[in-house]
Design an enzyme around this catalytic site. Sequence first.
Site, PDB file in Angstrom:
ATOM      1  CE1 TYR A 196      -3.321   2.883   0.349  1.00 37.02           C
ATOM      2  CE2 TYR A 196      -2.063   3.541   2.291  1.00 37.02           C
ATOM      3  CZ  TYR A 196      -3.020   3.820   1.326  1.00 37.02           C
ATOM      4  OH  TYR A 196      -3.666   5.024   1.341  1.00 37.02           O
ATOM      5  CG  PHE A 218      -3.691   9.813   8.602  1.00 37.05           C
ATOM      6  CD1 PHE A 218      -5.055   9.924   8.792  1.00 37.05           C
ATOM      7  CD2 PHE A 218      -3.169   8.584   8.223  1.00 37.05           C
ATOM      8  CE1 PHE A 218      -5.897   8.838   8.614  1.00 37.05           C
ATOM      9  CE2 PHE A 218      -4.010   7.487   8.035  1.00 37.05           C
ATOM     10  CZ  PHE A 218      -5.379   7.620   8.229  1.00 37.05           C
ATOM     11  NE  ARG A 255     -14.023  40.805  43.975  1.00 37.07           N
ATOM     12  CZ  ARG A 255     -15.141  40.192  44.370  1.00 37.07           C
ATOM     13  NH1 ARG A 255     -15.096  39.096  45.096  1.00 37.07           N
ATOM     14  NH2 ARG A 255     -16.337  40.682  44.045  1.00 37.07           N
ATOM     15  CG  HIS A 260      -5.340  14.109  -3.261  1.00 38.43           C
ATOM     16  ND1 HIS A 260      -5.700  13.256  -4.277  1.00 38.43           N
ATOM     17  CD2 HIS A 260      -5.503  13.407  -2.116  1.00 38.43           C
ATOM     18  CE1 HIS A 260      -6.054  12.093  -3.771  1.00 38.43           C
ATOM     19  NE2 HIS A 260      -5.948  12.157  -2.455  1.00 38.43           N
ATOM     20  CG  ASN A 307      -1.352  10.766   4.617  1.00 41.55           C
ATOM     21  OD1 ASN A 307      -2.084  11.247   5.452  1.00 41.55           O
ATOM     22  ND2 ASN A 307      -1.487   9.531   4.145  1.00 41.55           N
ATOM     23  CD  GLU A 318      -9.605   9.689   3.500  1.00 43.59           C
ATOM     24  OE1 GLU A 318     -10.011  10.868   3.462  1.00 43.59           O
ATOM     25  OE2 GLU A 318      -8.650   9.266   2.826  1.00 43.59           O
ATOM     26  CE1 TYR A 339     -18.045  38.368  41.897  1.00 41.65           C
ATOM     27  CE2 TYR A 339     -18.898  36.858  40.231  1.00 41.65           C
ATOM     28  CZ  TYR A 339     -18.850  37.294  41.549  1.00 41.65           C
ATOM     29  OH  TYR A 339     -19.592  36.652  42.497  1.00 41.65           O
TER      30      TYR A 339
END
Length: 518
Positions: A60, A336, A292, A90, A203, A422, A289
Amino acid sequence: MQSSQASTVVDVGVGPVSFEDLVRVARHHARVELTGEALAAVDRARAVIETLAAAETPTYGVSTGFGALATRHIPTEMRAQLQRSLVRSHAAGSGPEVEREVVRGLMLLRLSTLATGHTGVRRETAQLMAALLSHGITPVVREYGSLGCSGDLAPLSHCALALMGEGEVRDAEGTLMPAADALAAAGLEPVELVAKEGLALINGTDGMLGMLVMAITDLRMLLRTADVAAAMSVEGQLGTDRVFAPELQAIRPHPGQALSAANLTALMAGSAIVASHRTGDCNRVQDAYSLRCSPQVHGAARDTVEHAATVAGRELASAIDNPVVLGDDVESNGNFHGAPVGYVLDFLAIVAADVASISERRTDRFLDTSRNHGLPPFLADDPGVDSGHMIAQYTQAAIVSELKRLAVPASVDSIPSSAMQEDHVSMGWNAARKLRRSVDGLSRVVAVEVLTAARALDLRAPLTPSPATGAVVGLLRTHGIAGPGPDRHLSPEIEAAVGLVQSGAVLAAAESVIGPLA
């Protein structure tokens, strides 16, 4: 946000780059060189890839397709086309260009991962990426396209495209041109990507991580500046500094709170305004507040930033790729996924919103005669004729409202992709993009507080502020921001104050008197 760090050479080795090195490269255009150790690690990993590429058994990322197409074995003669197709397809970003510093930061971090010897690229590919950084050639990366898993695919693909001599870049002067022309002008040759290289270049979590590191850098400075603004406000509203005493902080031992309280005490030391109401006839019981509790809020923000810095440090020390070279083999993994980075990016957006919120509340108290202890309405010269800082607070409120919306986390969202391969993504890039806007908004809210508090301190004359806060008032007065008087065009003064906050000048003015703040 910029500082005056000089341009240097940053060496990229097998270990992580530092926060400081990332800022030098991203913001101050430092040149980049790969160390001999890094090049040796790159060569060792490449040898593993070459062996696997020549084997008959598919591996792969080396001899197969990617993502949902990973089951197809790609013959040797088509693997160069596989790499080109991967990067071109991509590089699918859309929208406006992201900032130059973001692109340089993500390129440096991708190069740092390549240098670990876990990705399998060739040394000439890694050296070309270093050369682009050193020559100031910045690929055009678009705002939208990353889901933060498998890393920042689209942004990194636009950078990989430039290594191939394709797509658009900006040169060192910012001129938009084809990548091939920019490479040729710099005397550089594009690379033809071979097995595994395309995937190794795209990646990673580098975009979101680079933005996280820069946001942490900015927030560390802004939170100390917020202490300066708070001290000016407490002082200008006749508040007490006793609540910031170390013995009171010690019984709730959060480290950031103690640091912030110590800063406030130091900043207000020597104030004639504070001394004027340390008397037995003062009928004030306790401050609001927003005055303080400033150390409690600013301190919690500091502790959150340091938690984020711990996460960023771990990610800087990571080799993010899939698959990765381990020993003499490659292995698939899920490193990733951007969740660790995405979570703290979202956490910091909460910090920015809340610190801005308390800053706006301190500012608003200056403008209301029922709460400002003797100051004119809206700090106006002639109330009714003049509006003073009325609308400056509107500007703060508008920003704070947006910061609250930006504090809604991106990392709890997920839209499945790649044919459900994914099926859970981090949205870390989106979290980083909105955090950049949050940090900018925080700086503007703090700047308006500084501007308003300085006007109030002037209106307390003849009483004088502390030497540290007085130095900040003096800084404003020497940068085109006048003291009290009739209404004038206020926007240029706000922008001048924003510039002084973002550059670190406000913090530096206070520190020039009392030394570095914690």
